[in-house]
Design an enzyme around this catalytic site. Structure first.
Site, PDB file in Angstrom:
ATOM      1  N   ASP A   8      55.343  51.200  46.578  1.00 53.51           N
ATOM      2  CA  ASP A   8      56.920  52.234  46.015  1.00 53.51           C
ATOM      3  C   ASP A   8      56.498  54.085  46.021  1.00 53.51           C
ATOM      4  OD1 ASP A   8      55.084  52.276  43.816  1.00 53.51           O
ATOM      5  OD2 ASP A   8      56.469  51.374  42.548  1.00 53.51           O
ATOM      6  N   CYS A  65      51.581  50.793  44.554  1.00 55.81           N
ATOM      7  CA  CYS A  65      51.776  51.430  43.179  1.00 55.81           C
ATOM      8  C   CYS A  65      51.249  52.346  42.184  1.00 55.81           C
ATOM      9  CB  CYS A  65      53.517  50.318  42.089  1.00 55.81           C
ATOM     10  SG  CYS A  65      52.020  49.265  40.952  1.00 55.81           S
ATOM     11  N   THR A  67      50.269  51.992  39.628  1.00 57.64           N
ATOM     12  CA  THR A  67      48.641  51.236  38.602  1.00 57.64           C
ATOM     13  C   THR A  67      48.300  50.401  39.889  1.00 57.64           C
ATOM     14  OG1 THR A  67      50.252  49.428  37.762  1.00 57.64           O
ATOM     15  CG2 THR A  67      49.823  51.410  36.302  1.00 57.64           C
ATOM     16  N   GLY A  68      48.422  49.850  40.399  1.00 57.72           N
ATOM     17  CA  GLY A  68      48.641  48.918  41.768  1.00 57.72           C
ATOM     18  C   GLY A  68      49.373  47.232  41.021  1.00 57.72           C
ATOM     19  N   ILE A  69      49.253  47.945  39.747  1.00 59.67           N
ATOM     20  CA  ILE A  69      49.402  46.217  38.877  1.00 59.67           C
ATOM     21  C   ILE A  69      50.583  45.706  39.599  1.00 59.67           C
ATOM     22  CG2 ILE A  69      49.997  45.080  36.737  1.00 59.67           C
ATOM     23  CD1 ILE A  69      48.073  46.869  35.773  1.00 59.67           C
ATOM     24  N   HIS A  98      34.390  36.771  48.480  1.00 61.98           N
ATOM     25  CA  HIS A  98      34.480  35.640  47.418  1.00 61.98           C
ATOM     26  C   HIS A  98      35.811  34.503  47.632  1.00 61.98           C
ATOM     27  CE1 HIS A  98      30.518  35.917  45.416  1.00 61.98           C
ATOM     28  NE2 HIS A  98      30.680  35.555  46.710  1.00 61.98           N
ATOM     29  N   HIS A 133      32.796  28.651  47.674  1.00 60.99           N
ATOM     30  CA  HIS A 133      34.096  29.824  47.884  1.00 60.99           C
ATOM     31  C   HIS A 133      35.143  29.280  47.900  1.00 60.99           C
ATOM     32  CE1 HIS A 133      31.260  32.539  46.176  1.00 60.99           C
ATOM     33  NE2 HIS A 133      30.444  32.485  47.221  1.00 60.99           N
TER      34      HIS A 133
END
Ligand code: RB5
Length: 146
Positions: A8, A65, A67-69, A98, A133
């Protein structure tokens, strides 16, 4: 190796730096933007990237973005996506070894303690370990839609 990249308006600068790094490493990519500072909605770019990834021929995706969140949460809503948001190169490596992350996200406005390109390299150069994993990933993916 080939990646799909989308961001973004909070990730324009970091996306450019990442693409320069991928060029230097000889890693191919498809860039879906946005390359403009005007405000856009990060779920739209997560969706574009995942849809492109699903066309095939991609090894992983990169989402950015502020924050990447928001963009990582958005991607993780889509079936089959495991988008990691690593804090550092240790997490960058482990999210592949993992968690078999098929997408990796970064925050263009985050002050990381290491260069993002180093975190990205740790991810790119690591390999999924399988074994126990894989069992955990199977359980993780079975949570989809619950
Ligand atoms: C956009 O201002 C910002 O909210 C977005 O880039 C991201 O940080 C959301 O998680």
């Amino acid at each position: 190796m080939k990646a799909v990249i989308a961001n973004d308006h909070g990730g324009v600068e970091l996306a450019a730096a990442i693409m320069k790094h991928l060029d230097e490493r000889g890693i191919g990519y498809t860039y879906l933007g946005t390359d403009k500072e005007e405000s856009v909605d990060y779920p739209d770019y997560a969706e574009k990237a995942v849809n492109e990834y699903r066309t095939g021929g991609y090894d992983f995706g990169i989402l950015i973005c502020g924050t990447g969140i928001g963009i990582s949460i958005s991607a993780n809503k889509m079936t089959g996506i495991r988008c990691a948001l690593p804090q550092d190169s240790y997490a960058g490596e482990m999210c592949r070894r993992h968690n078999d992350a098929n997408f990796i996200a970064f925050g263009g406005r985050i002050d990381y303690k290491e260069p993002v390109t180093k975190i990205l390299d740790a991810y790119i150069d690591a390999e999924f370990e399988g074994g126990r994993h894989q069992r955990r990933i199977d359980k993780m993916m079975a949570l989809e839609g619950k």
